[in-house]
Design an enzyme around this catalytic site. Structure first.
Site, short mmCIF file in Angstrom:
data_model
loop_
_atom_site.label_atom_id
_atom_site.label_comp_id
_atom_site.label_asym_id
_atom_site.label_seq_id
_atom_site.Cartn_x
_atom_site.Cartn_y
_atom_site.Cartn_z
CD GLU A 1 -5.54 -4.54 10.32
OE1 GLU A 1 -5.52 -3.51 9.32
OE2 GLU A 1 -5.29 -5.89 9.66
CG LEU B 1 -3.83 7.19 11.59
CD1 LEU B 1 -3.64 8.70 10.70
CD2 LEU B 1 -5.14 6.38 12.47
CG ASP B 2 -7.83 -0.31 11.29
OD1 ASP B 2 -9.02 0.07 11.09
OD2 ASP B 2 -7.19 -0.68 10.02
CG ASP C 1 -3.33 -0.71 11.82
OD1 ASP C 1 -4.53 -0.98 11.33
OD2 ASP C 1 -2.68 0.09 11.10
CG ASP D 1 -1.43 5.20 7.62
OD1 ASP D 1 -1.74 4.18 6.78
OD2 ASP D 1 -1.20 4.75 8.45
CD GLU E 1 -1.87 -2.08 9.04
OE1 GLU E 1 -2.78 -2.85 9.38
OE2 GLU E 1 -1.25 -1.26 8.86
CD GLU E 2 1.71 1.30 7.20
OE1 GLU E 2 0.78 1.23 7.35
OE2 GLU E 2 2.19 1.63 6.82
CG ASP F 1 -1.61 -1.27 1.32
OD1 ASP F 1 -1.52 -1.67 2.78
OD2 ASP F 1 -1.99 -1.74 -0.20
P1 FBP Z 1 -5.68 -0.50 7.06
O1 FBP Z 1 -5.14 -0.52 8.08
O2 FBP Z 1 -4.31 -0.29 5.61
O3 FBP Z 1 -5.91 0.97 6.86
O4 FBP Z 1 -6.34 -1.71 6.01
C1 FBP Z 1 -7.38 -2.25 6.79
C2 FBP Z 1 -8.99 -1.67 6.51
O5 FBP Z 1 -8.77 -0.66 6.00
C3 FBP Z 1 -9.95 -1.98 7.74
O6 FBP Z 1 -9.99 -1.31 8.43
C4 FBP Z 1 -11.01 -2.24 7.30
O7 FBP Z 1 -12.31 -2.89 7.98
C5 FBP Z 1 -10.55 -3.05 5.62
O8 FBP Z 1 -9.33 -2.42 5.65
C6 FBP Z 1 -11.64 -1.71 4.09
O9 FBP Z 1 -11.09 -3.43 3.08
P2 FBP Z 1 -12.29 -3.03 1.70
O10 FBP Z 1 -11.56 -1.77 1.20
O11 FBP Z 1 -11.59 -4.32 1.35
O12 FBP Z 1 -13.63 -3.08 2.57
#
Ligand code: FBP
Length: 340
Positions: free
Chosen positions: A285, A123-124, A121, A76, A99-100, A70
């Site tokens: 996560e 920034l989720d 993580d 982030d 995670e980064e 990504d």
């Molecule tokens: P990140 O930690 O890289 O943001 O990825 C996780 C995430 O963004 C979750 O927060 C979210 O539920 C999911 O991926 C969304 O994935 P998708 O876009 O495939 O629905």
């Protein structure tokens, strides 16, 4: 939809609550409290940038790509560095993992080493940053297993049930700090006028069932037939069982699971033909969120096995996730096993 109005909690700050939590651990040295305090400071610094995103040059991407391929978002990266800088010198930690970052983040030699391991993580929900939608930080804490010296993967790749603490920080209409050290799940809301996290959701208990499901339904055609049948079942008309369920999906796991914790229901990120292990990372996560949901009376599995029992094999490995109200997770497992 019956929402869980938070109990009128006593007037208490997060710091006070963390210190009072030490009562459960007569052997406590205050190091875990120091660690949690450091995270709450990092949260406030990240929140300051989140709230002025769009006004300052913090939206958009860096020219860096993370281990998952990504493109790293500026916010982030800011969150990643802020958490590391807030946590590397307190003497509470022996190693971190983000995670980064592809590899372990060791504590600089000029700082004291501690006994705890922190995974985060930063920034989720990063896909939602530029659209000003709720995002969050997720953290997970273990005790080291190797006796001393430079910490290794062995100290980090531990089963989820060995966590000593976990939590998330929600950057939404208000900022919340939700954490658990094995004695209930408690939520604190930042009062910006005093700069303090105040207890707003004491001892959160997830409802045993809830007519809400949360997942990216756009992947439907990639799912195995049993998974398709399960979602078909939730959409059928049957008032007795509260069906059809409502679909709610923010696309930020922290936001979708926070809602599930308060209202009940299920959040799923199943494996599919394109991503057999799904998208979400076990260590950053799935383990911390499963620790929180289980401690709030819910359940979490990969569709077949309890997430917290999974033996991790790699820092950035992914697993499918089915998490939320116990009855909903059990129903999903029965469909995936072809028993319904
Ligand atoms: P990140 O930690 O890289 O943001 O990825 C996780 C995430 O963004 C979750 O927060 C979210 O539920 C999911 O991926 C969304 O994935 P998708 O876009 O495939 O629905």
């Amino acid at each position: 939809m019956i929402s869980q109005v938070p109990k009128a909690s006593k007037l208490m700050t997060l710091e006070r609550h963390i210190i009072e939590g030490e009562r459960h651990h007569p052997e406590a040295t205050g190091k875990l409290s120091g660690l949690l305090h450091g995270l709450s400071l990092a949260a406030k610094l990240v929140w300051r940038e989140v709230t002025k995103a769009g006004l300052v040059n913090i939206l958009g991407t860096t020219d860096r790509m993370n281990i998952s391929g990504d493109v790293v978002k500026k916010l982030d990266e800011f969150a990643d560095q802020t958490i590391y800088r807030a946590m590397d010198h307190g003497g509470d930690l022996c190693v971190m993992a983000s995670e980064e970052n592809e590899d372990l983040l060791h504590i600089p030699a000029n700082y004291p080493q501690g006994k705890y391991v922190l995974l985060y993580d930063p920034l989720d929900g990063s896909g939602n940053i530029d659209a000003n939608i709720t995002i969050g930080t997720i953290f997970s804490v273990y005790q080291r297993v190797t006796p001393s010296g430079m910490a290794t993967l062995e100290d980090v790749l531990q089963e989820g049930y060995k966590q000593v603490a976990a939590g998330y920080i929600l950057f939404g209409s208000s900022m919340m700090f939700v954490y658990c050290t094995g004695h209930g799940v408690h939520g604190f809301t930042l009062d910006p006028s005093v700069g303090e996290f105040l207890l707003s959701h004491e001892d959160i208990r997830i409802p045993q069932r809830g007519p809400v499901y949360s997942l990216n339904q756009g992947n439907f055609n990639r799912w195995e037939p049993n998974m398709q049948r399960y979602i078909g079942h939730l959409q059928e008309e049957d008032a007795k069982t509260g069906r059809p369920y409502s679909l709610r999906y923010v696309g930020s796991m922290v936001a979708d699971i926070h809602r599930t914790l308060l209202y009940g229901g299920i959040y799923c990120y199943p494996g599919d033909a394109k991503n057999p292990s799904g998208k979400l990372r076990l260590m950053y996560e799935n383990n911390p969120m499963s620790y929180i949901v289980e401690n709030a009376g819910g359940a979490a599995s990969d569709g077949r096995r309890r997430i917290l029992d999974l033996k991790p094999t790699a820092l950035h490995e992914r697993t499918p996730l089915f998490i939320g109200s116990t009855e909903e997770v059990r129903m999903a497992e029965e469909f995936l096993a072809g028993k319904r």
